[in-house]
Write a protein that holds these residues in place. Sequence first.
Motif, PDB file in Angstrom:
ATOM      1  N   SER A  27       0.804  -1.223   0.000  1.00 21.16           N
ATOM      2  CA  SER A  27       0.000   0.000   0.000  1.00 21.16           C
ATOM      3  C   SER A  27       0.833   1.267   0.000  1.00 21.16           C
ATOM      4  CB  SER A  27      -0.928   0.000   1.214  1.00 21.16           C
ATOM      5  OG  SER A  27      -0.147  -0.063   2.394  1.00 21.16           O
ATOM      6  N   ILE A  28       2.162   1.142   0.217  1.00 19.81           N
ATOM      7  CA  ILE A  28       2.988   2.346   0.287  1.00 19.81           C
ATOM      8  C   ILE A  28       3.440   2.810  -1.087  1.00 19.81           C
ATOM      9  CG2 ILE A  28       3.812   1.878   2.598  1.00 19.81           C
ATOM     10  CD1 ILE A  28       6.377   0.814   1.410  1.00 19.81           C
ATOM     11  N   PHE A  29       3.020   2.095  -2.118  1.00 18.71           N
ATOM     12  CA  PHE A  29       3.436   2.442  -3.484  1.00 18.71           C
ATOM     13  C   PHE A  29       3.168   3.903  -3.767  1.00 18.71           C
ATOM     14  CE2 PHE A  29       4.085   2.061  -7.974  1.00 18.71           C
ATOM     15  CZ  PHE A  29       3.112   2.858  -8.565  1.00 18.71           C
ATOM     16  N   SER A  30       1.975   4.391  -3.422  1.00 24.61           N
ATOM     17  CA  SER A  30       1.582   5.744  -3.795  1.00 24.61           C
ATOM     18  C   SER A  30       2.361   6.814  -3.034  1.00 24.61           C
ATOM     19  CB  SER A  30       0.090   5.938  -3.564  1.00 24.61           C
ATOM     20  OG  SER A  30      -0.206   5.777  -2.190  1.00 24.61           O
ATOM     21  N   MET A  31       3.095   6.413  -2.004  1.00 20.25           N
ATOM     22  CA  MET A  31       3.794   7.386  -1.165  1.00 20.25           C
ATOM     23  C   MET A  31       5.247   7.576  -1.560  1.00 20.25           C
ATOM     24  SD  MET A  31       2.216   5.957   2.382  1.00 20.25           S
ATOM     25  CE  MET A  31       3.416   6.804   3.381  1.00 20.25           C
ATOM     26  N   ASN A  32       5.725   6.765  -2.475  1.00 14.93           N
ATOM     27  CA  ASN A  32       7.150   6.791  -2.775  1.00 14.93           C
ATOM     28  C   ASN A  32       7.438   7.025  -4.249  1.00 14.93           C
ATOM     29  OD1 ASN A  32       7.118   5.345  -0.075  1.00 14.93           O
ATOM     30  ND2 ASN A  32       9.316   5.478  -0.490  1.00 14.93           N
ATOM     31  N   ALA A  33       8.649   7.491  -4.479  1.00 16.98           N
ATOM     32  CA  ALA A  33       9.124   7.624  -5.850  1.00 16.98           C
ATOM     33  C   ALA A  33       9.436   6.245  -6.416  1.00 16.98           C
ATOM     34  CB  ALA A  33      10.370   8.500  -5.887  1.00 16.98           C
ATOM     35  N   MET A  34       9.354   6.153  -7.725  1.00 17.51           N
ATOM     36  CA  MET A  34       9.685   4.933  -8.442  1.00 17.51           C
ATOM     37  C   MET A  34      10.671   5.274  -9.544  1.00 17.51           C
ATOM     38  SD  MET A  34       7.806   2.544  -7.023  1.00 17.51           S
ATOM     39  CE  MET A  34       7.804   1.216  -8.234  1.00 17.51           C
ATOM     40  N   GLY A  35      11.405   4.267 -10.002  1.00 22.35           N
ATOM     41  CA  GLY A  35      12.383   4.534 -11.041  1.00 22.35           C
ATOM     42  C   GLY A  35      12.625   3.323 -11.914  1.00 22.35           C
ATOM     43  N   TRP A  36      13.216   3.586 -13.060  1.00 23.75           N
ATOM     44  CA  TRP A  36      13.652   2.534 -13.973  1.00 23.75           C
ATOM     45  C   TRP A  36      15.161   2.656 -14.179  1.00 23.75           C
ATOM     46  CZ3 TRP A  36      10.714  -1.384 -15.932  1.00 23.75           C
ATOM     47  CH2 TRP A  36       9.327  -1.252 -15.853  1.00 23.75           C
ATOM     48  N   TYR A  37      15.843   1.543 -14.000  1.00 28.36           N
ATOM     49  CA  TYR A  37      17.260   1.433 -14.313  1.00 28.36           C
ATOM     50  C   TYR A  37      17.402   0.504 -15.520  1.00 28.36           C
ATOM     51  CZ  TYR A  37      19.082   3.323  -9.855  1.00 28.36           C
ATOM     52  OH  TYR A  37      19.423   4.128  -8.796  1.00 28.36           O
ATOM     53  N   ARG A  38      18.551   0.571 -16.157  1.00 28.46           N
ATOM     54  CA  ARG A  38      18.870  -0.407 -17.188  1.00 28.46           C
ATOM     55  C   ARG A  38      20.348  -0.762 -17.109  1.00 28.46           C
ATOM     56  NH1 ARG A  38      18.323   3.147 -22.807  1.00 28.46           N
ATOM     57  NH2 ARG A  38      20.178   4.464 -22.494  1.00 28.46           N
ATOM     58  N   GLN A  39      20.647  -1.957 -17.571  1.00 26.87           N
ATOM     59  CA  GLN A  39      22.033  -2.393 -17.607  1.00 26.87           C
ATOM     60  C   GLN A  39      22.262  -3.232 -18.848  1.00 26.87           C
ATOM     61  OE1 GLN A  39      23.537  -4.426 -14.114  1.00 26.87           O
ATOM     62  NE2 GLN A  39      25.613  -3.766 -14.634  1.00 26.87           N
ATOM     63  N   ALA A  40      23.206  -2.796 -19.643  1.00 27.25           N
ATOM     64  CA  ALA A  40      23.601  -3.525 -20.837  1.00 27.25           C
ATOM     65  C   ALA A  40      24.846  -4.344 -20.515  1.00 27.25           C
ATOM     66  CB  ALA A  40      23.887  -2.555 -21.977  1.00 27.25           C
ATOM     67  N   PRO A  41      25.066  -5.433 -21.244  1.00 25.19           N
ATOM     68  CA  PRO A  41      26.249  -6.274 -20.993  1.00 25.19           C
ATOM     69  C   PRO A  41      27.533  -5.455 -21.070  1.00 25.19           C
ATOM     70  CG  PRO A  41      24.745  -7.389 -22.471  1.00 25.19           C
ATOM     71  CD  PRO A  41      24.222  -5.994 -22.301  1.00 25.19           C
ATOM     72  N   SER A 100      14.506   7.289  -1.480  1.00 29.84           N
ATOM     73  CA  SER A 100      14.731   8.723  -1.605  1.00 29.84           C
ATOM     74  C   SER A 100      15.300   9.018  -2.986  1.00 29.84           C
ATOM     75  CB  SER A 100      15.695   9.216  -0.521  1.00 29.84           C
ATOM     76  OG  SER A 100      16.985   8.674  -0.735  1.00 29.84           O
ATOM     77  N   LEU A 101      15.202  10.313  -3.357  1.00 28.85           N
ATOM     78  CA  LEU A 101      15.736  10.746  -4.639  1.00 28.85           C
ATOM     79  C   LEU A 101      17.029  11.550  -4.506  1.00 28.85           C
ATOM     80  CD1 LEU A 101      12.473  11.769  -6.533  1.00 28.85           C
ATOM     81  CD2 LEU A 101      14.034   9.913  -7.107  1.00 28.85           C
ATOM     82  N   ALA A 102      17.270  12.124  -3.351  1.00 28.28           N
ATOM     83  CA  ALA A 102      18.461  12.935  -3.167  1.00 28.28           C
ATOM     84  C   ALA A 102      19.124  12.573  -1.852  1.00 28.28           C
ATOM     85  CB  ALA A 102      18.103  14.420  -3.221  1.00 28.28           C
ATOM     86  N   PRO A 103      20.080  11.640  -1.854  1.00 25.27           N
ATOM     87  CA  PRO A 103      20.514  10.910  -3.037  1.00 25.27           C
ATOM     88  C   PRO A 103      19.535   9.790  -3.367  1.00 25.27           C
ATOM     89  CG  PRO A 103      21.682  10.107  -1.122  1.00 25.27           C
ATOM     90  CD  PRO A 103      20.821  11.242  -0.647  1.00 25.27           C
ATOM     91  N   VAL A 104      19.726   9.218  -4.549  1.00 21.40           N
ATOM     92  CA  VAL A 104      18.870   8.099  -4.939  1.00 21.40           C
ATOM     93  C   VAL A 104      19.199   6.885  -4.077  1.00 21.40           C
ATOM     94  CG1 VAL A 104      18.276   6.491  -6.764  1.00 21.40           C
ATOM     95  CG2 VAL A 104      18.592   8.915  -7.303  1.00 21.40           C
ATOM     96  N   SER A 105      18.169   6.342  -3.446  1.00 18.15           N
ATOM     97  CA  SER A 105      18.337   5.161  -2.602  1.00 18.15           C
ATOM     98  C   SER A 105      17.255   4.161  -2.982  1.00 18.15           C
ATOM     99  CB  SER A 105      18.219   5.536  -1.121  1.00 18.15           C
ATOM    100  OG  SER A 105      18.248   4.373  -0.311  1.00 18.15           O
ATOM    101  N   VAL A 106      17.681   3.007  -3.463  1.00 19.07           N
ATOM    102  CA  VAL A 106      16.738   2.000  -3.924  1.00 19.07           C
ATOM    103  C   VAL A 106      16.307   1.113  -2.762  1.00 19.07           C
ATOM    104  CG1 VAL A 106      16.396   0.038  -5.461  1.00 19.07           C
ATOM    105  CG2 VAL A 106      17.728   2.007  -6.238  1.00 19.07           C
ATOM    106  N   GLY A 107      14.981   0.970  -2.612  1.00 18.51           N
ATOM    107  CA  GLY A 107      14.447   0.127  -1.551  1.00 18.51           C
ATOM    108  C   GLY A 107      14.137  -1.279  -2.021  1.00 18.51           C
ATOM    109  N   ALA A 108      13.831  -1.434  -3.313  1.00 19.55           N
ATOM    110  CA  ALA A 108      13.505  -2.757  -3.840  1.00 19.55           C
ATOM    111  C   ALA A 108      13.727  -2.757  -5.347  1.00 19.55           C
ATOM    112  CB  ALA A 108      12.058  -3.127  -3.522  1.00 19.55           C
TER     113      ALA A 108
END
Length: 119
Positions: A27-41, A100-108
């Motif tokens: 349920s906390i989805f709406s309260m947090n920022a989300m992001g997309w990362y990518r990684q190429a070989p 968080s976004l500043a700095p970026v901290s990934v939770g999952a």
Amino acid sequence: QVQLAESGGGLVQPGGSLRLSCAASGSIFSMNAMGWYRQAPGKQRELVATITSGGSTNLADSVKGRFTISRDSAKNTVYLQMSSLKPEDTAHYYCTFLRSLAPVSVGAWGQGTQVTVSS
């Protein structure tokens, strides 16, 4: 604990489009920022796009004008619309829940979905 499930990857020709989706549990989805990362070989992981709970977005210079990030809080889903795809966009794309976004901290992290741009 937030769990993320990406979908929508695949093989597309240069100049084509794809839309990635990321369904989030919790349920906390709406309260947090989300992001997309990518990684190429052989390359470092790159933060491609972020979106705040209020809908403010930020895109990497490499995808500005071609990619759009959006979210549907009612569906607990975040999207990455990719257009004018280039071979250099080929990568594994990961959805992330951000503490968080500043700095970026990934939770999952999601498991990721492969995008291949090739003729």
